[in-house]
Design a protein around this motif. Structure first.
Motif: not given
Length: 75
Positions: A10-19
């Protein structure tokens, strides 16, 4: 080998990530996406690697191989 997996969902304006991270045991893959108060989190570990997982509402499981969770992010 053991890793700790504790994504900030939550937070920071990021709604997804992949790595992914290469290790001597193989590739560790992570992915998460959040929308409408829930998040789907995926973690894929190579053979011989386990993870201590920290996710809201899930407790602290130790996992191996392929895992997926759906989490309520409204709490």
């Amino acid at each position: 080998s053991r890793i700790r997996f504790e994504p900030l969902l939550a937070g920071g304006g990021v709604d997804s990530a992949r790595g992914s991270v290469p290790t001597p045991h193989g590739l560790i893959q992570v992915e998460w996406a959040a929308s409408d108060g829930t998040a789907t989190v995926k973690l894929v570990l190579p053979r011989g690697v386990s993870a201590d997982v920290r996710l809201p509402g899930i407790g602290n499981p130790r996992v191996r191989r392929r895992n997926e969770w759906t989490i309520d992010c409204t709490e």
